[in-house]
Design an enzyme around this catalytic site. Structure first.
Site, mmCIF file in Angstrom:
data_model
loop_
_atom_site.group_PDB
_atom_site.id
_atom_site.type_symbol
_atom_site.label_atom_id
_atom_site.label_comp_id
_atom_site.label_asym_id
_atom_site.label_seq_id
_atom_site.Cartn_x
_atom_site.Cartn_y
_atom_site.Cartn_z
ATOM 1 N N LYS A 163 0.759 -1.363 -0.209
ATOM 2 C CA LYS A 163 0.093 -0.075 0.206
ATOM 3 C C LYS A 163 0.858 1.222 -0.064
ATOM 4 C CE LYS A 163 -3.986 -2.160 2.305
ATOM 5 N NZ LYS A 163 -4.850 -2.017 3.108
ATOM 6 N N ASP B 7 -9.884 2.378 2.337
ATOM 7 C CA ASP B 7 -9.994 1.807 3.443
ATOM 8 C C ASP B 7 -10.392 2.945 4.451
ATOM 9 O OD1 ASP B 7 -8.671 -0.446 2.900
ATOM 10 O OD2 ASP B 7 -6.807 0.278 2.886
#
Ligand code: ATR
Length: 272
Positions: free
Chosen positions: A65, A100
């Site tokens: 990420k 997220d």
């Protein structure tokens, strides 16, 4: 036909394929979704290769990420830049997103929990806590971050306060008793409780006025959530964050509303 996937290491256990395929089936979209194992150091090549192969979009999971957020291959949204982590890439636009963060917010909204004006305690100061702190502070929430390594909580709180121009405070775990006493929402953003019957917060600290959200989703009912329920608190399972980060990725890629309930059903069939 559209092609999507998830890159990670490990990636074999990712639950994104069944969740997204269920969404394609429900909406009649001619698309498929696969897992791609990408080693550390190969992230840029993987993004370029995926583009060259004509893939339409990718999700990004551990440990890539941050690496995707740091490449020049894709252009980050402002939020992805601030958080320093990307979990969704639109390969047609070459844009990179962090869903997220909004996934956590939408998980709470799904349970009728409004964040504006609320006081939230986030336990943890890692990547997940970071995304949640940035998102909640943007939505009018008073955020307190408490972490085992207190310096990390201070650092995260300072950074979010500065970027969001809001009052975010950092604390050691010793202070969570009094923090939780005055809080509306408690978020577990640590890995404590994952595949183990442990909780980051003693049961005595919980109270019935709280909403308790655990980002851990294996098991679905963690010890923290069970104890929260016992004291009469409202609980939100971590799988909802997974559903909503996926729903938002679906929406970015297809520009259509995601079939959230279908995605949730597909996920719950795979989770204990
Ligand atoms: P992620 O990206 O999933 O958030 P991470 O960056 O490794 O994962 O962060 C894990 C978080 O869980 C950290 O806040 C960590 O606390 P430390 O910063 O002190 O390491 C927290 N954590 C992990 N195990 C813990 C434990 N047994 N008790 C309390 N906190 C724990």
């Amino acid at each position: 036909m559209q092609t999507y996937g998830v890159i990670g290491d490990p990636v074999e256990h990712s639950l994104s394929p069944p969740m997204h395929r269920a969404a394609y089936e429900a909406t009649g979209l001619d698309a498929d979704y696969s897992r791609f194992h990408v080693n550390k150091g190969n992230v840029e090549e993987a993004l370029r290769g995926a583009k060259a192969l004509g893939l339409d979009g990718l999700n990004v999971t551990i440990p890539h990420k941050q690496a995707v957020a740091e490449t020049d291959v894709v252009e980050n949204t402002e939020k992805a830049d601030e958080i320093g982590a990307v979990n969704t890439v639109d390969l047609n636009e070459m844009r990179a997103y962090n869903t997220d963060a909004s996934g956590a917010r939408r998980a709470l909204e799904h349970h009728n929990v409004e964040l504006d004006g609320k006081s939230v305690v986030i336990v943890g100061a890692g990547g997940a806590a970071r995304a949640i702190a940035f998102e909640f502070a943007e939505h009018g929430t008073e955020v307190a971050v408490a972490n085992r390594t207190q310096e990390k909580a201070f650092g995260l709180a300072d950074e979010v306060s500065e970027v969001r121009d809001s009052e975010v405070t950092g604390h050691s775990l010793d202070e969570i008793d009094s923090l939780i006493e005055g809080a509306d929402v408690l978020v577990n953003a640590t890995s404590v409780g994952m595949e183990e019957d442990e909780t980051p917060v003693p049961r005595d600290f919980l109270h019935s006025r709280l909403v308790v959200f655990d980002i851990v989703y294996t098991p679905r009912r963690t010890r923290l959530l069970k104890q929260a329920e016992e004291v009469g608190a409202k609980t939100v399972e971590g799988s909802w964050m997974l559903v909503y980060q996926g729903a938002e990725a679906f929406e970015i890629w297809t520009r259509e509303d995601a079939p959230v309930e279908v995605m949730d059903d597909a996920l719950k069939r795979k989770l204990r």
